[in-house]
Design a protein around this motif. Sequence first.
Motif, PDB file in Angstrom:
ATOM      1  N   VAL A 128     -30.363 -35.381  36.407  1.00 14.78           N
ATOM      2  CA  VAL A 128     -29.753 -35.442  37.741  1.00 14.78           C
ATOM      3  C   VAL A 128     -29.259 -34.062  38.174  1.00 14.78           C
ATOM      4  O   VAL A 128     -29.525 -33.618  39.282  1.00 14.78           O
ATOM      5  CB  VAL A 128     -28.603 -36.476  37.797  1.00 14.78           C
ATOM      6  N   ASP A 178     -32.014 -37.973  31.605  1.00 13.66           N
ATOM      7  CA  ASP A 178     -31.211 -37.790  32.809  1.00 13.66           C
ATOM      8  C   ASP A 178     -31.273 -36.315  33.190  1.00 13.66           C
ATOM      9  O   ASP A 178     -30.763 -35.457  32.470  1.00 13.66           O
ATOM     10  CB  ASP A 178     -29.761 -38.221  32.513  1.00 13.66           C
ATOM     11  N   ARG A 191     -22.997 -43.272  30.135  1.00  9.31           N
ATOM     12  CA  ARG A 191     -23.205 -44.295  31.167  1.00  9.31           C
ATOM     13  C   ARG A 191     -24.503 -45.067  30.900  1.00  9.31           C
ATOM     14  O   ARG A 191     -24.601 -46.265  31.151  1.00  9.31           O
ATOM     15  CB  ARG A 191     -23.244 -43.626  32.541  1.00  9.31           C
ATOM     16  N   GLN A 225     -28.463 -35.155  45.455  1.00  4.36           N
ATOM     17  CA  GLN A 225     -27.372 -34.272  45.901  1.00  4.36           C
ATOM     18  C   GLN A 225     -27.013 -33.143  44.955  1.00  4.36           C
ATOM     19  O   GLN A 225     -25.996 -32.509  45.117  1.00  4.36           O
ATOM     20  CB  GLN A 225     -26.125 -35.131  46.154  1.00  4.36           C
ATOM     21  N   LYS A 226     -27.855 -32.905  43.943  1.00  2.00           N
ATOM     22  CA  LYS A 226     -27.506 -31.825  43.005  1.00  2.00           C
ATOM     23  C   LYS A 226     -28.575 -30.740  43.034  1.00  2.00           C
ATOM     24  O   LYS A 226     -28.680 -30.048  44.017  1.00  2.00           O
ATOM     25  CB  LYS A 226     -27.268 -32.423  41.629  1.00  2.00           C
ATOM     26  N   GLY A 283     -28.597 -31.869  31.092  1.00  2.41           N
ATOM     27  CA  GLY A 283     -27.354 -31.130  31.306  1.00  2.41           C
ATOM     28  C   GLY A 283     -26.232 -32.127  31.511  1.00  2.41           C
ATOM     29  O   GLY A 283     -26.297 -32.938  32.434  1.00  2.41           O
ATOM     30  N   MET A 288     -30.931 -44.472  36.807  1.00  2.00           N
ATOM     31  CA  MET A 288     -30.589 -44.816  35.416  1.00  2.00           C
ATOM     32  C   MET A 288     -30.712 -46.323  35.225  1.00  2.00           C
ATOM     33  O   MET A 288     -31.291 -46.803  34.263  1.00  2.00           O
ATOM     34  CB  MET A 288     -29.108 -44.524  35.151  1.00  2.00           C
ATOM     35  N   VAL A 338     -29.399 -36.680  28.000  1.00  2.00           N
ATOM     36  CA  VAL A 338     -29.181 -35.941  29.231  1.00  2.00           C
ATOM     37  C   VAL A 338     -29.622 -34.494  29.010  1.00  2.00           C
ATOM     38  O   VAL A 338     -29.442 -33.949  27.923  1.00  2.00           O
ATOM     39  CB  VAL A 338     -27.688 -36.047  29.642  1.00  2.00           C
ATOM     40  N   PRO A 346     -27.656 -43.975  44.335  1.00  2.00           N
ATOM     41  CA  PRO A 346     -27.270 -42.713  43.697  1.00  2.00           C
ATOM     42  C   PRO A 346     -28.145 -42.430  42.472  1.00  2.00           C
ATOM     43  O   PRO A 346     -28.950 -43.281  42.073  1.00  2.00           O
ATOM     44  CB  PRO A 346     -25.832 -42.990  43.266  1.00  2.00           C
ATOM     45  N   PHE A 374     -21.702 -38.841  31.427  1.00  2.00           N
ATOM     46  CA  PHE A 374     -22.914 -39.347  32.071  1.00  2.00           C
ATOM     47  C   PHE A 374     -23.919 -39.898  31.072  1.00  2.00           C
ATOM     48  O   PHE A 374     -24.525 -40.942  31.306  1.00  2.00           O
ATOM     49  CB  PHE A 374     -23.551 -38.268  32.951  1.00  2.00           C
ATOM     50  N   THR A 386     -23.121 -32.872  32.920  1.00  2.00           N
ATOM     51  CA  THR A 386     -22.270 -32.322  33.978  1.00  2.00           C
ATOM     52  C   THR A 386     -20.781 -32.423  33.656  1.00  2.00           C
ATOM     53  O   THR A 386     -19.997 -31.577  34.069  1.00  2.00           O
ATOM     54  CB  THR A 386     -22.565 -33.074  35.289  1.00  2.00           C
TER      55      THR A 386
HETATM   56  C1  LIG Z   1     -24.040 -36.649  38.933  1.00  4.37           C
HETATM   57  C2  LIG Z   1     -24.718 -37.080  37.717  1.00  4.37           C
HETATM   58  C3  LIG Z   1     -25.056 -38.425  37.517  1.00  4.37           C
HETATM   59  C4  LIG Z   1     -24.672 -39.503  38.475  1.00  4.37           C
HETATM   60  O1  LIG Z   1     -25.253 -39.334  39.718  1.00  4.37           O
HETATM   61  P1  LIG Z   1     -24.717 -40.246  40.919  1.00  4.37           P
HETATM   62  O2  LIG Z   1     -25.586 -39.836  42.062  1.00  4.37           O
HETATM   63  O3  LIG Z   1     -23.274 -39.907  41.077  1.00  4.37           O
HETATM   64  O4  LIG Z   1     -24.915 -41.641  40.498  1.00  4.37           O
HETATM   65  C5  LIG Z   1     -25.707 -38.748  36.361  1.00  4.37           C
HETATM   66  N1  LIG Z   1     -26.025 -37.839  35.455  1.00  4.37           N
HETATM   67  C6  LIG Z   1     -25.725 -36.547  35.602  1.00  4.37           C
HETATM   68  C7  LIG Z   1     -26.110 -35.570  34.550  1.00  4.37           C
HETATM   69  C8  LIG Z   1     -25.062 -36.124  36.744  1.00  4.37           C
HETATM   70  O5  LIG Z   1     -24.765 -34.836  36.905  1.00  4.37           O
END
Ligand SMILES: *Cc1c(COP(=O)(O)O)cnc(C)c1O
Length: 416
Positions: A201, A199, A126, A224-225, A171, A101, A169, A96, A123, A173
Amino acid sequence: MAPAGAMFVQWPPTLHTPMTRISCPTVQTLDQILPDEPLLMMGAGPVPIPAPVAYANSLVINHLGPVMGRVLNQVKDMARYVFQTNTPYILGVAGPGSATMEMAMANLLEPGDRMLAVCNGYFSSRMADMARRVGAVVTEHVVEGTQCADPQTVLQQVRALQPKVITLVQGETSNTVWNRYLPEIARGASELGCLVVVDAVCTLSTMPLNMDDWGIDAVLTGGQKGLSSIPGVSLVAFSERAFAAIRQRRAPQTHWCLDAQLAYGFWSEGQYHYTAPTSGILALHEALRLVCLETLEGRFARHLSCSEALQAGIEGLGLSLFVDKTARLNSVVGIRLPDGVDSATLRLCMSAEHKVEISGSFGTPIVRIGQMGEQSRAHHLFRTLHALGSAMRRQGAAIDLPGGMSELERSLSGQP
Ligand SMILES: *Cc1c(COP(=O)(O)O)cnc(C)c1O
């Protein structure tokens, strides 16, 4: 008669303890589990995937050899465009977004290294957690509420602390905050000698991100985003400076799958690391190719106009947005729940009756609607806004449904 020397074998064997048998379970078919009609995925990810991505994801090819080599080269070329970088260190990760990260934290940091984590929410925090797990000494710069990080305060802390790595980050989320001063913070921290980890993502390919120009050393992203690919196969880019730091590590690398140098062996030198997720890489190839076809400029414009129209529609319903305009993320929109509306009931109604799925939140009184990749299409917006408004009405909220729909239409058609 048994041949000489053969032993008589008793079958079934007599055991001292009774044999444990795991009985075969009775399960439902997927058709029985999945909704009759697929839900429109309008939450904070995963997002709908275009047909070429879905098709590519159904193929399996050899993970080594010339065909895979050509696919990887194209993925890297397209990723360099999407990340806006010249770096040779583009790596895919079977995992993922969080695995990218973890790759960044585990490779850039050694036990005892200092790190500054700019924490806007779930996030970005994390990364602080992951850095502590690899033994780094982490200072958290916590941004309160729904503000974006302030460049002056952050850079002051960088000067005082002199961390090896700073994470932030683009954005967030979880609370739908946009770190609009990312370029200033990244450039400033980079000039102060820090490795800058970002980040992206949820934001990649939905809004500008210029890795080289902004002085970013690692960009993390998932499939997936913003990219509208499948979950579970992700991309990360390291700068030359970051990779030099990785090569100069003294502490042993405790992660094998996430070892960036082993991954580079596969991604650039045709070496076997682990069996790469070939279907997912083909899917990512198609997702990136669609970004290239649309161009970044076109894609940013589509995301901006769709997200702004959605926001106008939400306000037209009489609802309020969670974050002030100055720090509001467009890629995921946070909506305050009106009094008396329960998030879980609302979302259940939206998915059962309108076949539209949106997201709840992590502790804040909001629901979230994504505007990433395929979610940013006018026809999806009408269906989603209507579902949101109707489902809220169901719970007795005073919702101006025609007002919201007409605001959406007004904004999409570019009227003032
Ligand atoms: C979704 C997201 C993550 C985590 O992504 P995963 O594919 O669920 O591990 C990390 N950072 C941001 C900003 C996200 O939107």
